[in-house]
Write a protein that holds these residues in place. Sequence first.
Motif, short mmCIF file in Angstrom:
data_model
loop_
_atom_site.label_atom_id
_atom_site.label_comp_id
_atom_site.label_asym_id
_atom_site.label_seq_id
_atom_site.Cartn_x
_atom_site.Cartn_y
_atom_site.Cartn_z
N ASN A 172 31.13 44.35 38.77
CA ASN A 172 30.54 43.39 39.71
C ASN A 172 29.07 43.65 39.96
O ASN A 172 28.28 42.71 40.16
CB ASN A 172 31.31 43.40 41.03
CG ASN A 172 32.65 42.70 40.92
OD1 ASN A 172 32.72 41.49 40.83
ND2 ASN A 172 33.71 43.47 40.90
N ASN A 173 28.67 44.93 39.95
CA ASN A 173 27.25 45.26 40.09
C ASN A 173 26.43 44.69 38.93
O ASN A 173 25.35 44.14 39.12
CB ASN A 173 27.05 46.77 40.17
CG ASN A 173 27.51 47.35 41.50
OD1 ASN A 173 27.82 46.61 42.43
ND2 ASN A 173 27.54 48.66 41.59
N PHE A 174 26.95 44.84 37.72
CA PHE A 174 26.23 44.34 36.54
C PHE A 174 26.26 42.82 36.47
O PHE A 174 25.28 42.21 36.01
CB PHE A 174 26.82 44.95 35.26
CG PHE A 174 26.18 46.25 34.88
CD1 PHE A 174 24.86 46.31 34.47
CD2 PHE A 174 26.89 47.45 34.94
CE1 PHE A 174 24.26 47.50 34.12
CE2 PHE A 174 26.30 48.65 34.60
CZ PHE A 174 24.98 48.68 34.19
N MET A 175 27.35 42.21 36.90
CA MET A 175 27.40 40.75 36.90
C MET A 175 26.35 40.17 37.83
O MET A 175 25.78 39.11 37.58
CB MET A 175 28.79 40.27 37.34
CG MET A 175 29.87 40.43 36.29
SD MET A 175 29.56 39.52 34.76
CE MET A 175 29.68 37.84 35.33
N GLY A 176 26.06 40.88 38.94
CA GLY A 176 25.06 40.41 39.89
C GLY A 176 23.65 40.46 39.37
O GLY A 176 22.74 39.86 39.96
N LEU A 177 23.41 41.17 38.26
CA LEU A 177 22.08 41.25 37.68
C LEU A 177 21.73 40.00 36.87
O LEU A 177 20.56 39.78 36.55
CB LEU A 177 21.96 42.49 36.78
CG LEU A 177 22.05 43.84 37.50
CD1 LEU A 177 22.04 44.98 36.48
CD2 LEU A 177 20.92 44.03 38.49
N PHE A 178 22.73 39.19 36.53
CA PHE A 178 22.47 37.97 35.78
C PHE A 178 22.00 36.85 36.73
O PHE A 178 22.44 36.81 37.89
CB PHE A 178 23.72 37.51 35.04
CG PHE A 178 24.09 38.41 33.89
CD1 PHE A 178 23.51 38.24 32.64
CD2 PHE A 178 25.01 39.43 34.05
CE1 PHE A 178 23.84 39.06 31.58
CE2 PHE A 178 25.34 40.27 33.00
CZ PHE A 178 24.75 40.08 31.77
N GLU B 154 17.58 48.65 38.94
CA GLU B 154 18.80 48.08 39.49
C GLU B 154 20.00 48.38 38.62
O GLU B 154 21.12 48.57 39.12
CB GLU B 154 18.64 46.56 39.66
CG GLU B 154 17.91 46.15 40.92
CD GLU B 154 18.64 46.60 42.17
OE1 GLU B 154 19.73 46.07 42.45
OE2 GLU B 154 18.13 47.49 42.85
N SER B 155 19.80 48.42 37.29
CA SER B 155 20.89 48.78 36.39
C SER B 155 21.35 50.22 36.64
O SER B 155 22.56 50.50 36.67
CB SER B 155 20.45 48.63 34.93
OG SER B 155 20.01 47.32 34.67
#
Length: 225
Positions: A84-90, A202-203
């Motif tokens: 979910n953290n990585f999905m939020g970067l898109f 952020e990543s």
Amino acid sequence: MMTNLFSVFDPSTSILNMSMNWTSTFLGVIMMPMVFWLVPTRMMILWNSITKTLHNEFKTLLGSTGFNGTTFMFISVFSLILFNNFMGLFPYIFTSTSHLAFTLSLSLPLWISFMLYGWINHTQHMFAHLVPQGTPSVLMPFMVCIETISNLIRPGTLAVRLAANMIAGHLLMTLLGGTGTSLSYSILSLLLITQIALLMLESAVSIIQSYVFAVLSTLYSSEVN
């Protein structure tokens, strides 16, 4: 302006009166079964090595008193938060881990289950935790109050830490991105470099916060045994 800025984190996007902001959270559930029907790729081999490393580390933290299979529960929590953290970067995808409704839904049931198990099965051990070893007799009542408060705020600190770290970086990127239209080309190139650096940061924060949440949950569970 502040209302428009914080509306990024407000789950209000909808199609046919159905909220679409949480859709990214369920994409992993759809994609996960597919990996069991494919030949292991380099990505899968890397993920297997990561989960094996986490399993060994969590097993060390739990000690010999931990139940078999407990580490897989915390690995699942780590995987869910990381996804979910990585999905939020898109772009145009709501970061569900920046919302307390999501983070508290993870931390509160875990903490309540640890407390119920500890107080029901190891009551004397839980009372002993309220007074650290070597505490002077005069300070014992104060230590009980301090330890009780620190124990009660644990689910809140877990949830707020994850949500605040996710919000902070996204807000900074949103603020910097909003100024791009009024800048000259020379400063705009500098802004792009800054945004790329922030995206890399952020990543890293996404991975670190997932790991911190899982490790702290493991440590809290090890205290009740």
